[in-house]
Design a protein around this motif. Sequence first.
Motif, PDB file in Angstrom:
ATOM      1  N   ALA A 170       0.880  -0.980  -0.027  1.00 45.37           N
ATOM      2  CA  ALA A 170      -0.175  -0.313   0.028  1.00 45.37           C
ATOM      3  C   ALA A 170       0.646   1.388  -0.104  1.00 45.37           C
ATOM      4  O   ALA A 170       1.776   1.070   0.422  1.00 45.37           O
ATOM      5  N   ALA A 171       0.117   2.783  -0.431  1.00 44.22           N
ATOM      6  CA  ALA A 171       1.523   3.301  -0.643  1.00 44.22           C
ATOM      7  C   ALA A 171       0.965   4.250   0.746  1.00 44.22           C
ATOM      8  O   ALA A 171       0.105   4.137   1.736  1.00 44.22           O
ATOM      9  N   VAL A 195       4.496  -0.579   3.983  1.00 43.19           N
ATOM     10  CA  VAL A 195       2.983  -0.704   4.539  1.00 43.19           C
ATOM     11  C   VAL A 195       3.039  -1.936   4.140  1.00 43.19           C
ATOM     12  O   VAL A 195       2.632  -2.725   3.258  1.00 43.19           O
ATOM     13  N   GLY A 196       2.361  -2.648   5.072  1.00 37.43           N
ATOM     14  CA  GLY A 196       2.145  -4.073   4.986  1.00 37.43           C
ATOM     15  C   GLY A 196       0.986  -4.395   5.259  1.00 37.43           C
ATOM     16  O   GLY A 196      -0.080  -3.711   4.759  1.00 37.43           O
ATOM     17  N   PRO A 197       0.279  -5.703   5.550  1.00 36.55           N
ATOM     18  CA  PRO A 197      -1.412  -6.324   5.023  1.00 36.55           C
ATOM     19  C   PRO A 197      -1.572  -5.563   5.948  1.00 36.55           C
ATOM     20  O   PRO A 197      -3.560  -5.475   5.966  1.00 36.55           O
ATOM     21  N   GLU A 216       5.940  -4.578  10.222  1.00 35.99           N
ATOM     22  CA  GLU A 216       6.080  -3.732   9.062  1.00 35.99           C
ATOM     23  C   GLU A 216       8.351  -3.912   9.198  1.00 35.99           C
ATOM     24  O   GLU A 216       8.808  -3.147   9.730  1.00 35.99           O
ATOM     25  N   ARG A 217       8.547  -3.934   7.094  1.00 31.61           N
ATOM     26  CA  ARG A 217      10.353  -3.688   7.481  1.00 31.61           C
ATOM     27  C   ARG A 217      10.516  -2.658   7.581  1.00 31.61           C
ATOM     28  O   ARG A 217       9.641  -2.075   6.438  1.00 31.61           O
ATOM     29  N   PHE A 218      11.562  -1.957   8.222  1.00 34.49           N
ATOM     30  CA  PHE A 218      11.801  -1.194   7.803  1.00 34.49           C
ATOM     31  C   PHE A 218      13.152  -0.497   7.962  1.00 34.49           C
ATOM     32  O   PHE A 218      14.760  -1.453   8.201  1.00 34.49           O
ATOM     33  N   SER A 219      14.179   0.585   7.286  1.00 34.59           N
ATOM     34  CA  SER A 219      15.419   0.879   7.228  1.00 34.59           C
ATOM     35  C   SER A 219      15.133   2.196   7.765  1.00 34.59           C
ATOM     36  O   SER A 219      14.678   3.166   7.253  1.00 34.59           O
TER      37      SER A 219
END
Length: 235
Positions: A170-171, A195-197, A216-219
């Motif tokens: 998702a944006a 952004v995850g489900p 949710e993955r981030f960096s």
Amino acid sequence: MSARLSDYDYELPRELIAQRPLERRDDSRMMVLHRAEQTIEHREFRELKTFMQPGDVLVLNDARVLPARRFSDDGAIEFLFLERLGPTRWKCLVKPGRKMRVGATTKIGGFILRVERIMPDGERIIALDEGFDPYAGGSMPLPPYIDRLSDESDTARYQTVFARTGGAVAAPTASLHFTREILRAIPHAFVTLHVGPGTFLPVRSEKIAEHRMFPERFSIPAEAANKINEAQRII
């Protein structure tokens, strides 16, 4: 702040939910809250710089949305491909779930998809034929309040102008109004949050604290971290 879901109920007429974006991103309206005066005014998004202060840094999410939405060949099943688990295994959201129990099969583009397992939150682990690419022929996963199928225009418009790191389903919709002209005028830093489900799932518990959040993955690149740490105000 209330922790009860019902305290946030309000009526939003469906006719006020835009189904298409404006031709120019920065023509969007912007609501400005003046805290000291406790007043609200309506401006245009292109005026954002007017409300920035020296020392401000705007933090933006450069995640790119993948065309992860697919339909079975008969049109009966919708898949949202979330995560690749192996060469021929994916984690997916599936609608309607009742048609895709363990062992159920369907086809996309002639390739067979079979449900191996159902996760506690309803996600399906899907086994695929070799050679299947979920993004080839996929469409953008528009939010549920957009009451139409995605089309070619959404490939660009349901994406920020600075999207570059693929992986989101998702944006970051608050950033869809930015243009390159606005960015050139405002100090900013990029981070990545895929952004995850969970963004598609409603909060069902009356006690908000009991709602289960999806990871949710981030960096955060070192350059962005330095800008953020040196900022007088982070937006």
